[in-house]
Design an enzyme around this catalytic site. Structure first.
Site, PDB file in Angstrom:
ATOM      1  N   ASN A 280     -33.607  90.919  37.753  1.00 15.51           N
ATOM      2  CA  ASN A 280     -34.695  89.984  38.067  1.00 15.51           C
ATOM      3  C   ASN A 280     -34.041  88.820  38.794  1.00 15.51           C
ATOM      4  O   ASN A 280     -33.080  88.247  38.307  1.00 15.51           O
ATOM      5  CB  ASN A 280     -35.374  89.496  36.784  1.00 15.51           C
ATOM      6  CG  ASN A 280     -36.461  88.464  37.089  1.00 15.51           C
ATOM      7  OD1 ASN A 280     -36.959  88.419  38.213  1.00 15.51           O
ATOM      8  ND2 ASN A 280     -36.790  87.634  36.116  1.00 15.51           N
ATOM      9  N   GLY A 281     -34.514  88.501  39.995  1.00 10.78           N
ATOM     10  CA  GLY A 281     -33.939  87.362  40.733  1.00 10.78           C
ATOM     11  C   GLY A 281     -33.843  87.689  42.213  1.00 10.78           C
ATOM     12  O   GLY A 281     -34.440  88.644  42.700  1.00 10.78           O
TER      13      GLY A 281
ATOM     14  N   LYS B 187     -59.735  85.014  40.449  1.00 14.51           N
ATOM     15  CA  LYS B 187     -58.411  84.611  40.940  1.00 14.51           C
ATOM     16  C   LYS B 187     -58.274  84.938  42.432  1.00 14.51           C
ATOM     17  O   LYS B 187     -57.701  84.168  43.173  1.00 14.51           O
ATOM     18  CB  LYS B 187     -57.308  85.341  40.163  1.00 14.51           C
ATOM     19  CG  LYS B 187     -55.886  84.966  40.607  1.00 14.51           C
ATOM     20  CD  LYS B 187     -55.621  83.491  40.447  1.00 14.51           C
ATOM     21  CE  LYS B 187     -54.313  83.065  41.065  1.00 14.51           C
ATOM     22  NZ  LYS B 187     -54.203  81.583  41.160  1.00 14.51           N
TER      23      LYS B 187
ATOM     24  N   HIS C 251     -67.202  54.188  55.260  1.00 13.63           N
ATOM     25  CA  HIS C 251     -68.227  54.849  56.105  1.00 13.63           C
ATOM     26  C   HIS C 251     -69.230  55.612  55.258  1.00 13.63           C
ATOM     27  O   HIS C 251     -69.796  56.605  55.689  1.00 13.63           O
ATOM     28  CB  HIS C 251     -67.524  55.777  57.098  1.00 13.63           C
ATOM     29  CG  HIS C 251     -66.584  55.061  58.009  1.00 13.63           C
ATOM     30  ND1 HIS C 251     -67.012  54.226  59.016  1.00 13.63           N
ATOM     31  CD2 HIS C 251     -65.232  54.991  58.000  1.00 13.63           C
ATOM     32  CE1 HIS C 251     -65.969  53.705  59.631  1.00 13.63           C
ATOM     33  NE2 HIS C 251     -64.864  54.150  59.040  1.00 13.63           N
TER      34      HIS C 251
ATOM     35  N   GLU D   3     -57.248  68.410  47.039  1.00 13.10           N
ATOM     36  CA  GLU D   3     -56.758  69.411  46.076  1.00 13.10           C
ATOM     37  C   GLU D   3     -56.908  68.907  44.644  1.00 13.10           C
ATOM     38  O   GLU D   3     -57.319  69.646  43.752  1.00 13.10           O
ATOM     39  CB  GLU D   3     -55.298  69.763  46.384  1.00 13.10           C
ATOM     40  CG  GLU D   3     -54.636  70.718  45.420  1.00 13.10           C
ATOM     41  CD  GLU D   3     -55.336  72.074  45.300  1.00 13.10           C
ATOM     42  OE1 GLU D   3     -56.198  72.394  46.141  1.00 13.10           O
ATOM     43  OE2 GLU D   3     -55.053  72.810  44.337  1.00 13.10           O
TER      44      GLU D   3
ATOM     45  N   LYS E 159     -59.142  70.829  41.757  1.00 10.31           N
ATOM     46  CA  LYS E 159     -58.636  71.208  40.430  1.00 10.31           C
ATOM     47  C   LYS E 159     -59.600  70.755  39.341  1.00 10.31           C
ATOM     48  O   LYS E 159     -59.951  71.493  38.434  1.00 10.31           O
ATOM     49  CB  LYS E 159     -57.250  70.596  40.209  1.00 10.31           C
ATOM     50  CG  LYS E 159     -56.172  71.244  41.036  1.00 10.31           C
ATOM     51  CD  LYS E 159     -55.726  72.553  40.460  1.00 10.31           C
ATOM     52  CE  LYS E 159     -55.872  73.835  41.171  1.00 10.31           C
ATOM     53  NZ  LYS E 159     -56.183  74.089  42.485  1.00 10.31           N
TER      54      LYS E 159
ATOM     55  N   ARG F 194     -46.444  89.285  33.437  1.00  8.70           N
ATOM     56  CA  ARG F 194     -45.602  88.693  34.477  1.00  8.70           C
ATOM     57  C   ARG F 194     -45.966  89.237  35.858  1.00  8.70           C
ATOM     58  O   ARG F 194     -45.501  88.763  36.873  1.00  8.70           O
ATOM     59  CB  ARG F 194     -44.117  88.957  34.199  1.00  8.70           C
ATOM     60  CG  ARG F 194     -43.621  88.371  32.888  1.00  8.70           C
ATOM     61  CD  ARG F 194     -42.268  88.940  32.495  1.00  8.70           C
ATOM     62  NE  ARG F 194     -41.203  88.521  33.349  1.00  8.70           N
ATOM     63  CZ  ARG F 194     -40.505  87.394  33.187  1.00  8.70           C
ATOM     64  NH1 ARG F 194     -40.838  86.567  32.214  1.00  8.70           N
ATOM     65  NH2 ARG F 194     -39.519  87.062  33.992  1.00  8.70           N
TER      66      ARG F 194
ATOM     67  N   CYS G 230     -39.903  89.672  37.746  1.00  8.66           N
ATOM     68  CA  CYS G 230     -39.774  91.023  37.187  1.00  8.66           C
ATOM     69  C   CYS G 230     -39.675  90.950  35.663  1.00  8.66           C
ATOM     70  O   CYS G 230     -39.453  89.901  35.087  1.00  8.66           O
ATOM     71  CB  CYS G 230     -38.526  91.685  37.749  1.00  8.66           C
ATOM     72  SG  CYS G 230     -38.512  91.722  39.539  1.00  8.66           S
TER      73      CYS G 230
ATOM     74  N   TRP H 257     -41.572  92.906  40.439  1.00  9.69           N
ATOM     75  CA  TRP H 257     -42.454  92.066  41.262  1.00  9.69           C
ATOM     76  C   TRP H 257     -41.715  91.950  42.589  1.00  9.69           C
ATOM     77  O   TRP H 257     -40.724  91.225  42.687  1.00  9.69           O
ATOM     78  CB  TRP H 257     -42.650  90.709  40.597  1.00  9.69           C
ATOM     79  CG  TRP H 257     -43.408  89.719  41.423  1.00  9.69           C
ATOM     80  CD1 TRP H 257     -42.875  88.756  42.232  1.00  9.69           C
ATOM     81  CD2 TRP H 257     -44.821  89.583  41.540  1.00  9.69           C
ATOM     82  NE1 TRP H 257     -43.865  88.031  42.839  1.00  9.69           N
ATOM     83  CE2 TRP H 257     -45.074  88.516  42.434  1.00  9.69           C
ATOM     84  CE3 TRP H 257     -45.902  90.229  40.986  1.00  9.69           C
ATOM     85  CZ2 TRP H 257     -46.356  88.095  42.780  1.00  9.69           C
ATOM     86  CZ3 TRP H 257     -47.188  89.811  41.324  1.00  9.69           C
ATOM     87  CH2 TRP H 257     -47.398  88.770  42.222  1.00  9.69           C
TER      88      TRP H 257
ATOM     89  N   GLU I  85     -62.865  72.792  39.470  1.00 10.60           N
ATOM     90  CA  GLU I  85     -62.861  74.219  39.117  1.00 10.60           C
ATOM     91  C   GLU I  85     -62.451  74.478  37.672  1.00 10.60           C
ATOM     92  O   GLU I  85     -62.829  75.512  37.121  1.00 10.60           O
ATOM     93  CB  GLU I  85     -61.995  75.025  40.081  1.00 10.60           C
ATOM     94  CG  GLU I  85     -60.529  74.720  40.069  1.00 10.60           C
ATOM     95  CD  GLU I  85     -59.781  75.644  41.024  1.00 10.60           C
ATOM     96  OE1 GLU I  85     -60.205  76.790  41.233  1.00 10.60           O
ATOM     97  OE2 GLU I  85     -58.756  75.213  41.558  1.00 10.60           O
TER      98      GLU I  85
HETATM   99  C1  AGP Z   1     -57.584  77.505  43.942  1.00 13.33           C
HETATM  100  O1  AGP Z   1     -57.338  76.860  42.710  1.00 13.33           O
HETATM  101  C2  AGP Z   1     -58.747  78.453  43.863  1.00 13.33           C
HETATM  102  N1  AGP Z   1     -58.526  79.409  42.846  1.00 13.33           N
HETATM  103  C3  AGP Z   1     -59.167  79.011  45.211  1.00 13.33           C
HETATM  104  O2  AGP Z   1     -59.588  77.915  46.000  1.00 13.33           O
HETATM  105  C4  AGP Z   1     -58.089  79.776  46.024  1.00 13.33           C
HETATM  106  O3  AGP Z   1     -57.117  78.861  46.492  1.00 13.33           O
HETATM  107  C5  AGP Z   1     -58.779  80.426  47.226  1.00 13.33           C
HETATM  108  O4  AGP Z   1     -59.696  81.367  46.740  1.00 13.33           O
HETATM  109  C6  AGP Z   1     -57.788  81.112  48.175  1.00 13.33           C
HETATM  110  O5  AGP Z   1     -57.106  82.113  47.487  1.00 13.33           O
HETATM  111  P1  AGP Z   1     -55.820  82.763  48.190  1.00 13.33           P
HETATM  112  O6  AGP Z   1     -54.812  81.670  48.320  1.00 13.33           O
HETATM  113  O7  AGP Z   1     -55.387  83.850  47.277  1.00 13.33           O
HETATM  114  O8  AGP Z   1     -56.244  83.270  49.547  1.00 13.33           O
END
Ligand code: AGP
Length: 610
Positions: A98-99, A605, A506, A483, A487, A27, A2, A74, A490
């Site tokens: 906030n908390g 996002k 393999h 993962e 990172k 935020r 928040c 939030w 992307e």
């Molecule tokens: C992760 O770094 C990416 N931005 C992307 O893979 C993301 O995790 C995926 O689109 C799923 O998003 P969500 O967790 O909001 O469902």
């Protein structure tokens, strides 16, 4: 997270509050409100949604006065709505907070028995009533606030306005941030520096359990015993954009460094050290009072959330002994999934708005499966669709690349695993207490890894020009290899692949050539020797080997080109810890290449379209 702003001084408080809330919008929030005290009493305006809605309401009749508080919410307890928006009020007491109050249910029950009536579903409203009750005994508002705070367990940053003290504001914090601003004939308080910068660059960061009184042009600070103490002033020379990132160069880096607190906040109110008590809100709606009424689990998610699900599979099968399938939501929805009412579906999504995940969740419900959501956004579509949702209290994740939400998801998955293992009698009480203590220690280990960020940066920059990267791991760390590669892909636009180390022979080992960086996750485990031999295989073919391993592991250090040390810890929580260096590794390479780390090309996002 928040946003809080408080003001006292010669200006129109409403103007300062709205301007301050705008500077805290980064935020993330889902409702907002202001309260202003003037000769005619307290005026409160609140609105669900963005600040423009609040401004539209205020536009019609702006509250006039020189003392006030503002808040962007939030949501954590209680859905986003005007009714749940702050400020909250009881009698002459107005609070913004906030908390998370861990013991709010017990406090609420006690207050109801005293005849208090609540207008919202929030944990914050409890503060107003608590302070009012304390006023009956302590008469003086500062004492009443401090006495009320002693009854609260959890994290808070609160600012209190009291109608009978029209020349003062009161602030206190424990676990959530509050910063005081020293203005000319005015004083301010806010959750973060950006809200203060138009009025002052001289600030003081309130410490946990400290208390402050703001008066026109004067700030008094008191320690946890109530003794006055000098407020340590800091001069801020950030520009407003830097200030939103708290001095970090990118939101992603800020969010990587927030992870100890995210794990802390996600555990808060759900685990009790030493007792083995687990509290997963609403879980009985899906699991019933006791037992576990499902034969198998199907996890559906996308991207980073899918990788979290893959880690969850290892935990759920090894600790709770429940057969678990993890499906990409985009595949699940076009397949013929074998699910039904004997299946628990776990839908994982940071945003709660990913089209593929929502569609797959809808399909699962149509097939009579029960759905448990794991999500970071209260009030999101997933939260409304699932039979119950467990929230990761990561706060808004601004960087497109998911980092702190992933760690929050792992934390929830781990607690969920322990809950199911307990309900299926697959874990003893002693073991349960031990594992809860272990996961409770994760934040401190994350802090230790972050202290080593510069060493990780040096290793990353040493191979930033490489065109290809391989990540290898085994067991519950294998999804971290996926993962870590994601990172790098992307945000640095570099080709990277994660593999189960045992799979190298393999086919993928053909990719290994002189100088190809191979990042191996090598925690002490029953597959330690196996993955070490995988490292030797790639090294023999010219790879540049980087290993994440336990600090002081000389045997490992002698076999690789570079080591990223991780503190000696419990194996159970290593997935929560070993991801952090990979996030930093990708970040430093992307930043060195001049990539737009927070908003990488081609990405959104939240992928709300197919
Ligand atoms: C992760 O770094 C990416 N931005 C992307 O893979 C993301 O995790 C995926 O689109 C799923 O998003 P969500 O967790 O909001 O469902």
């Amino acid at each position: 997270m928040c946003g809080i702003i408080g003001y006292i001084g010669p200006k129109e408080a409403a103007d300062v509050l709205i301007d301050g809330l705008k500077r805290l919008e980064y935020r993330g929030y889902d409702s907002a409100g202001v309260a202003v005290l003037n000769g005619g009493g307290i005026e409160i305006e609140r609105a669900e949604g963005k600040l423009t809605k609040l401004e539209a309401k205020i536009g019609k009749h702006k509250p006039h006065g020189h003392l006030g508080v503002g808040h962007t919410r939030w949501a954590t307890h209680g859905v986003p709505s005007e009714r749940n928006a702050h400020p909250h009020r009881a009698g002459d007491v107005v609070v913004v907070h906030n908390g998370i109050i861990e013991n709010y249910e017990a406090l609420r029950k006690g207050l109801l028995q005293k005849g208090c009536r609540f207008r919202s579903e929030t944990d914050t409203e409890i503060f107003c009533h608590l302070i009012n009750e304390e006023l009956k005994e302590h008469k003086e508002i500062a004492k009443a606030i401090r006495s009320a705070l002693k009854k609260v367990r959890g994290s808070y940053a609160i600012v209190v306005l009291y109608a009978k003290e029209p020349k003062k504001l009161f602030a206190a914090k424990s676990g959530s941030p509050l910063v005081l601003g020293f203005g000319d004939k005015e004083a301010l308080v806010a959750s973060d520096v950006p809200a203060l910068l138009p009025y002052t660059r001289d600030v003081s960061f309130l410490e946990d359990d400290e208390f402050a009184i703001l008066e026109e042009g004067h700030l008094s600070v008191f320690d946890e015993k109530g003794h006055p103490k000098p407020a340590e002033k800091t001069h801020i020379d950030w520009n407003p954009v830097m200030a939103e990132k708290a001095g970090f160069k990118h939101f992603m880096l800020k969010e990587i460094f927030e992870q100890p607190r995210v794990v802390e906040q996600t555990l808060m109110g759900r685990v009790q050290l030493g007792s083995g008590k687990l509290t997963l809100e609403g879980i009985e709606k899906v699991f019933g009072k006791k037992g576990f009424p499902f034969k198998k689990i199907e996890i559906i998610a996308c991207g980073t959330s899918y990788h979290a699900g893959l880690v969850g599979k290892y935990w759920l099968e090894q600790l709770a002994h429940v057969p678990t399938v993890v499906s990409l939501a985009s595949e699940f929805r076009y397949a013929e999934p074998l699910i039904g009412k004997e299946t628990l579906v776990i839908s994982i999504s940071q945003s709660g708005e990913t089209a593929d995940t929502l569609a797959a969740t809808k399909m699962a419900k149509e097939m009579k499966a029960k759905v448990l959501g794991i999500c970071n956004v209260l009030g999101s579509s997933l939260g409304r669709m699932a039979d119950n949702t467990l929230y990761t209290h990561a706060g808004p994740e601004i960087g497109v690349a998911s980092t702190k939400a992933f760690t929050g998801q792992l934390t929830v998955l781990y607690l969920l695993t322990l809950e199911i293992a307990k309900r299926r009698d697959k874990i003893s009480k002693t073991e349960l207490i031990k594992k809860i203590n272990e996961v409770r220690s994760a934040p401190q280990y994350l802090e230790k890894i972050l202290e080593n960020a510069d060493a990780i940066k040096k290793i990353a920059l040493g191979c930033k020009e490489a065109p290809h990267f391989l990540f290898i791991a085994r067991g519950p760390h294998y999804p971290l290899a996926l993962e870590g590669a994601l990172k790098l892909k992307e945000i640095a636009y570099v080709h990277a692949e994660g593999f189960a180390a045992g799979e190298l022979k393999h086919g993928p080992i053909a990719l290994v050539d002189k100088g190809v960086p191979v990042v191996a996750l090598v925690p002490p485990s029953d597959t330690y020797e196996k993955i070490l031999s995988n490292v030797e295989e790639v090294k023999a073919r010219g790879a540049y080997t980087i290993a994440e391993g336990e600090v002081g592991d000389k045997h490992l250090a002698d076999k690789v080109d570079a080591v990223i040390p991780v503190p000696k810890t419990f194996y159970s929580i290593t997935p929560l810890l070993y991801i952090l260096p990979l996030q930093l590794f990708a970040y430093y390479i992307a930043d060195a290449k001049g990539c737009d780390v927070d908003m990488p090309r081609n990405l959104a996002k939240s992928v709300t379209v197919e």
